[in-house]
Design a protein around this motif. Structure first.
Motif, PDB file in Angstrom:
ATOM      1  N   GLU A 114       9.997  14.152  -1.528  1.00  0.00           N
ATOM      2  CA  GLU A 114      11.093  13.537  -1.166  1.00  0.00           C
ATOM      3  C   GLU A 114      12.131  13.273  -2.255  1.00  0.00           C
ATOM      4  OE1 GLU A 114      11.828  12.914   1.810  1.00  0.00           O
ATOM      5  OE2 GLU A 114       9.871  13.320   2.654  1.00  0.00           O
ATOM      6  N   LEU A 115      11.734  13.294  -3.590  1.00  0.00           N
ATOM      7  CA  LEU A 115      12.504  13.293  -4.747  1.00  0.00           C
ATOM      8  C   LEU A 115      12.831  14.846  -5.166  1.00  0.00           C
ATOM      9  CD1 LEU A 115      10.724  10.435  -6.495  1.00  0.00           C
ATOM     10  CD2 LEU A 115      12.929  10.349  -5.391  1.00  0.00           C
ATOM     11  N   GLY A 116      12.321  15.654  -4.520  1.00  0.00           N
ATOM     12  CA  GLY A 116      12.979  17.063  -4.856  1.00  0.00           C
ATOM     13  C   GLY A 116      11.930  17.742  -5.889  1.00  0.00           C
TER      14      GLY A 116
ATOM     15  N   PHE B  45      10.366   5.873  -3.061  1.00  0.00           N
ATOM     16  CA  PHE B  45       9.573   6.786  -3.500  1.00  0.00           C
ATOM     17  C   PHE B  45       9.038   6.920  -4.837  1.00  0.00           C
ATOM     18  CE2 PHE B  45      12.106   8.822   0.330  1.00  0.00           C
ATOM     19  CZ  PHE B  45      11.068   8.611   1.235  1.00  0.00           C
ATOM     20  N   GLU B  46      10.012   6.290  -6.044  1.00  0.00           N
ATOM     21  CA  GLU B  46       9.801   6.442  -7.255  1.00  0.00           C
ATOM     22  C   GLU B  46       8.621   5.545  -7.533  1.00  0.00           C
ATOM     23  OE1 GLU B  46      13.491   5.482  -8.656  1.00  0.00           O
ATOM     24  OE2 GLU B  46      14.309   7.214  -8.818  1.00  0.00           O
ATOM     25  N   GLN B  47       8.340   4.368  -6.723  1.00  0.00           N
ATOM     26  CA  GLN B  47       7.348   3.369  -6.816  1.00  0.00           C
ATOM     27  C   GLN B  47       6.011   4.216  -6.926  1.00  0.00           C
ATOM     28  OE1 GLN B  47       7.235  -0.088  -4.311  1.00  0.00           O
ATOM     29  NE2 GLN B  47       9.353  -0.372  -4.833  1.00  0.00           N
ATOM     30  N   ILE B  48       5.840   5.193  -6.059  1.00  0.00           N
ATOM     31  CA  ILE B  48       4.595   5.822  -5.950  1.00  0.00           C
ATOM     32  C   ILE B  48       4.377   7.310  -6.257  1.00  0.00           C
ATOM     33  CG2 ILE B  48       3.985   4.171  -4.019  1.00  0.00           C
ATOM     34  CD1 ILE B  48       4.507   6.397  -2.083  1.00  0.00           C
ATOM     35  N   ALA B  49       5.404   7.863  -6.701  1.00  0.00           N
ATOM     36  CA  ALA B  49       5.482   9.312  -7.040  1.00  0.00           C
ATOM     37  C   ALA B  49       4.703   9.665  -8.062  1.00  0.00           C
ATOM     38  CB  ALA B  49       6.966   9.836  -7.191  1.00  0.00           C
ATOM     39  N   GLU B  50       4.599   8.921  -9.119  1.00  0.00           N
ATOM     40  CA  GLU B  50       3.365   9.142 -10.396  1.00  0.00           C
ATOM     41  C   GLU B  50       2.007   9.097  -9.877  1.00  0.00           C
ATOM     42  OE1 GLU B  50       4.559   6.804 -13.643  1.00  0.00           O
ATOM     43  OE2 GLU B  50       6.333   7.743 -14.048  1.00  0.00           O
ATOM     44  N   GLN B  51       1.873   8.447  -8.550  1.00  0.00           N
ATOM     45  CA  GLN B  51       0.381   8.518  -8.209  1.00  0.00           C
ATOM     46  C   GLN B  51       0.115   9.825  -7.807  1.00  0.00           C
ATOM     47  OE1 GLN B  51      -0.457   5.325  -5.448  1.00  0.00           O
ATOM     48  NE2 GLN B  51       0.922   3.927  -6.615  1.00  0.00           N
TER      49      GLN B  51
ATOM     50  N   ASP C  38       0.896  -0.985  -0.066  1.00  0.00           N
ATOM     51  CA  ASP C  38       0.131  -0.009  -0.002  1.00  0.00           C
ATOM     52  C   ASP C  38       0.972   1.169   0.127  1.00  0.00           C
ATOM     53  OD1 ASP C  38      -1.263   2.302   1.599  1.00  0.00           O
ATOM     54  OD2 ASP C  38      -3.072   0.907   0.872  1.00  0.00           O
ATOM     55  N   PRO C  39       0.550   2.414  -0.946  1.00  0.00           N
ATOM     56  CA  PRO C  39       1.236   3.349  -0.732  1.00  0.00           C
ATOM     57  C   PRO C  39       1.669   4.121   0.511  1.00  0.00           C
ATOM     58  CG  PRO C  39      -0.343   3.649  -2.501  1.00  0.00           C
ATOM     59  CD  PRO C  39      -0.739   2.291  -1.706  1.00  0.00           C
ATOM     60  N   THR C  40       0.891   3.945   1.372  1.00  0.00           N
ATOM     61  CA  THR C  40       1.182   4.309   2.929  1.00  0.00           C
ATOM     62  C   THR C  40       2.322   3.883   3.524  1.00  0.00           C
ATOM     63  OG1 THR C  40      -1.592   4.551   3.174  1.00  0.00           O
ATOM     64  CG2 THR C  40       0.070   4.531   5.047  1.00  0.00           C
ATOM     65  N   TRP C  41       2.515   2.585   3.383  1.00  0.00           N
ATOM     66  CA  TRP C  41       3.570   1.888   3.932  1.00  0.00           C
ATOM     67  C   TRP C  41       4.895   1.918   3.198  1.00  0.00           C
ATOM     68  CZ3 TRP C  41       1.889   2.798   8.329  1.00  0.00           C
ATOM     69  CH2 TRP C  41       0.571   2.565   8.720  1.00  0.00           C
ATOM     70  N   VAL C  42       4.635   1.890   1.839  1.00  0.00           N
ATOM     71  CA  VAL C  42       5.761   2.282   0.784  1.00  0.00           C
ATOM     72  C   VAL C  42       6.608   3.512   1.292  1.00  0.00           C
ATOM     73  CG1 VAL C  42       6.410   2.782  -1.377  1.00  0.00           C
ATOM     74  CG2 VAL C  42       4.896   0.843  -1.022  1.00  0.00           C
ATOM     75  N   TYR C  43       5.665   4.567   1.448  1.00  0.00           N
ATOM     76  CA  TYR C  43       6.153   5.878   1.847  1.00  0.00           C
ATOM     77  C   TYR C  43       7.051   5.931   3.166  1.00  0.00           C
ATOM     78  CZ  TYR C  43       6.416  10.893   3.140  1.00  0.00           C
ATOM     79  OH  TYR C  43       6.907  11.884   3.556  1.00  0.00           O
TER      80      TYR C  43
END
Length: 686
Positions: free
Chosen positions: A419-421, A402-408, A378-383
């Motif tokens: 976090e990725l700037g 962070f890259e896994q979910i940044a496009e969502q 889940d994006p919550t716990w990925v973050y």
């Protein structure tokens, strides 16, 4: 309509209203409101193109919609009576009413409502005739769902197995349990799948309870599995599953029921001698902790010497969960005492949340990594796992997460971007759909049926037909369908449809700002952030002007009746009556003023004000009172005890960030918007 003279007076008076907010009523305003975003949406396939084809027995296209809630003719009223008779399982009445609709605009639903109340007595040939006649339609898939449940109840596995592969949506929890029962009856190994599926005791019903019993009796669920089921039943206040698990463990089902429903009585009866009786006692301790953590703690300590080390840890985990949900200062110490206990998914989540509040990134990392993969992904716990790795200076691993979910484009996707700037920006708009593209999708009979249902205020049926019609659509067709929804003023469907695209993007569809001629001057007069207001409306009502929640919240801003009356008295609407809440201008005026009041009493924190708008001022005040030092806004949001309010605040804040990027035409920071939540001695609203 709202009198313009009164409106002007209301807006001029609003700037001084914040000081009156201390007199506000305790009722939560709108947000106990329904979430119109449907869970019905099937994933779109990757088909290159799709031209709607009429199924066998296809219905004629129905005319475009009339204004919401207005029947086109007397037949519509008769159809509504038919639907109600079917919902009440009154087969005779449904059949009599259906006979009065020989040529209704949507004959498949007439057939469905005639058949559904007597499905238990219907012959197989009649059901198959319906499925054949309406093959390929949403209502045929709905009847197949009903039929599968009936076949499972009959344990008619031959016919069940024949129908199951044809069930397109395949999203019914009970059907999934019956599917495993069918396989178990053939001697297949299904223990692992049953273990993964049986995690929601409150929704087990006949099918999943039967699966639990059958899998245990077949030796495919172990004693440890059954103990976990008993704990989970206690955790979710599910008496029936608790009784079944206890019986399968060789313990008294009556005592298990008492542990869930009357924990004080169960604890008074003593701890018992067997391992199963110990488990029942620990369930009672956990249930008691929801009412009194102190009494539960005393009971556990009193009998600790009779428990094994793991049983003591289980007891502390049960108490720790209740303490966490209460945001008790003792929760962290309780989790330490629970070390070594097997944890449920909810316990893992709350142990992680309390570790976040403590700033213990090592525990955050360890607990997330111990979660089942579906929960961990889940994006919550990925973050938060990324943040934990970042805190340990493992930045490369954190960046990958962070890259896994940044496009969502979601709360945690936006935080991951930062976090990725990167900041939140509005992507370039795709080419607008042409009139020909819109005309093509408009001819889809599923969408036409949806319009008919929306005109009848049958949003559930309308949404089902709409989502069914999107199957196989390309991204261009999805954009065209969203535009078709805009043209028909069905903005919730416009948003939902447009959100399905991944490369062809149009944020004016995803984040519309209707009625801005009313909202902009209202927000300007109040000094209210218009992006936040639209972010809240998008979450509250999805721009359904006549939306009504199950608790009475109404209109675009889902204002509760008591709140509306109170705010009206404060902004000078002296002749306010309840029906005025349905007027668009009045609804915006009252909702915006209330937002401004809760914001003023939350020291300008949109996070606290949003929580107050959803759950009520007293609850937001109580959650804030647990703080002893300033807390990162994202951590405060993640540890809001109510799941609905937690998700609500996340969504409103993410929405508002997108709206700000659109309105201001510059990058936005979600982190800056949510800020830091600080303690406060004074109340938010009394």
């Amino acid at each position: 309509m709202f009198p313009s003279k009164l409106l002007t007076g209301a807006l001029l008076a609003a700037a001084s209203v914040a000081a009156l907010a201390a007199q506000a009523p305790q009722a939560a305003p709108g947000a106990a409101a329904q979430s119109p975003q449907s869970a019905l949406a099937p994933a779109a396939s990757a088909a290159a193109s799709f031209v709607p084809q009429a199924p066998e027995g296809a219905e004629p296209a129905v005319p475009g919609p009339t204004p919401p809630g207005i029947s086109q003719n007397a037949e519509d009223d008769t159809f509504m009576l038919l639907r109600e008779a079917a919902r009440q399982d009154d087969a005779a009445r449904a059949n009599a009413i259906a006979s009065r609709l020989p040529s209704y605009a949507i004959p498949s639903y007439v057939d469905y409502y005639r058949l559904k109340p007597r499905l238990r007595d219907a012959g197989e040939d009649e059901v198959r005739a319906f499925l054949k006649r309406w093959n390929g339609s949403a209502i045929a898939d709905r009847l197949r769902n009903d039929w599968l449940l009936e076949l499972g109840r009959r344990r008619d596995w031959a016919n069940f197995d024949r129908e199951l592969p044809l069930f397109v949506r395949n999203d019914d929890y009970q059907v999934k349990c019956y599917a495993l029962l069918s396989r178990l009856a053939k001697g297949e190994k299904i223990g692992k799948e049953a273990r993964a599926l049986l995690v929601n005791p409150s929704g087990y019903g006949e099918a999943c309870n039967a699966l639990l019993v059958a899998a245990a009796q077949a030796g495919q669920l172990t004693q440890e599995d059954l103990k976990a089921q008993l704990r989970l039943a206690g955790e979710t206040n599910s008496t029936g599953p608790a009784r079944r698990a206890a019986s399968l463990l060789g313990a008294s089902d009556t005592r298990a029921a008492q542990a869930v429903d009357l924990p004080a009585l169960a604890m008074a009866r003593g701890i018992g001698k067997t391992a199963a009786e110990h488990e029942i006692y620990l369930v009672a301790v956990g249930r008691m902790a929801r009412t009194s953590i102190k009494l539960a703690t005393v009971a556990l300590k009193k009998n600790a010497h009779k428990l094994s080390a793991e049983e003591r840890a289980v007891g502390w985990a049960n108490i720790a969960l209740a303490a966490s949900i209460a945001l008790s200062p003792d929760a962290w110490e309780d989790w330490k005492l629970a070390a070594g206990a097997p944890l449920s998914q909810d316990q893992m989540a709350w142990k992680t949340r309390i570790a976040l509040r403590q700033g213990d990134w090592k525990t955050v990392k360890a607990t997330i990594e111990a979660m089942p993969s579906a929960q961990r992904d889940d994006p919550t716990w990925v973050y938060w796992l990324g943040r934990a790795l970042q805190a340990q200076d493992r930045r490369t691993e954190a960046r990958r997460l962070f890259e896994q979910i940044a496009e969502q484009n979601s709360f945690y996707g936006q935080l991951a971007m930062e976090e990725l700037g990167q900041l939140v920006t509005i992507p370039p708009a795709a080419k607008a759909p042409s009139a020909a593209e819109v005309a093509q999708v408009a001819a889809n009979p599923d969408l036409q049926r949806a319009l008919k249902f929306f005109a009848l205020r049958l949003r559930f049926e309308g949404t089902r037909e709409w989502n069914w019609g999107l199957r196989g659509y390309t991204e261009r067709q999805l954009l065209a369908t969203a535009e078709f929804a805009r043209q028909n003023n069905i903005l919730d469907r416009m948003i939902n449809t447009s959100e399905r695209t991944r490369t062809e993007l149009d944020y004016t569809q995803r984040f519309p700002a209707p009625h801005d001629e009313l909202m902009q001057p209202t927000a300007q007069a109040l000094g209210l952030d218009r992006a936040w207001a639209y972010g809240l409306i998008r979450q509250e009502s999805r721009f359904i002007v006549d939306a009504r929640s199950g608790v009475g919240a109404a209109g675009l801003m889902q204002v509760m009746p008591s709140t509306a009356k109170w705010v009206a008295s404060k902004v000078g609407i002296g002749d306010y009556v309840h029906d005025m809440i349905s007027d668009l201008r009045t609804n915006i005026t009252l909702g915006a003023n209330y937002m401004n009041m809760v914001l003023a009493n939350a020291d300008g924190s949109q996070v606290l004000a949003t929580a107050a708008y959803n759950a009520g001022p007293s609850r937001a005040r109580a959650w804030r009172s647990t703080l002893s030092a300033p807390m990162e806004g994202a951590i405060f949001i993640e540890t809001i005890p109510f799941p609905e309010t937690r998700a609500y605040v996340r969504n409103v804040m993410a929405n508002a960030t997108n709206y700000a990027a659109m309105f201001e035409k510059r990058p936005q920071s979600l982190k800056a918007r949510i800020g830091t939540i600080a303690p406060r001695g004074a109340s938010i609203l009394p």
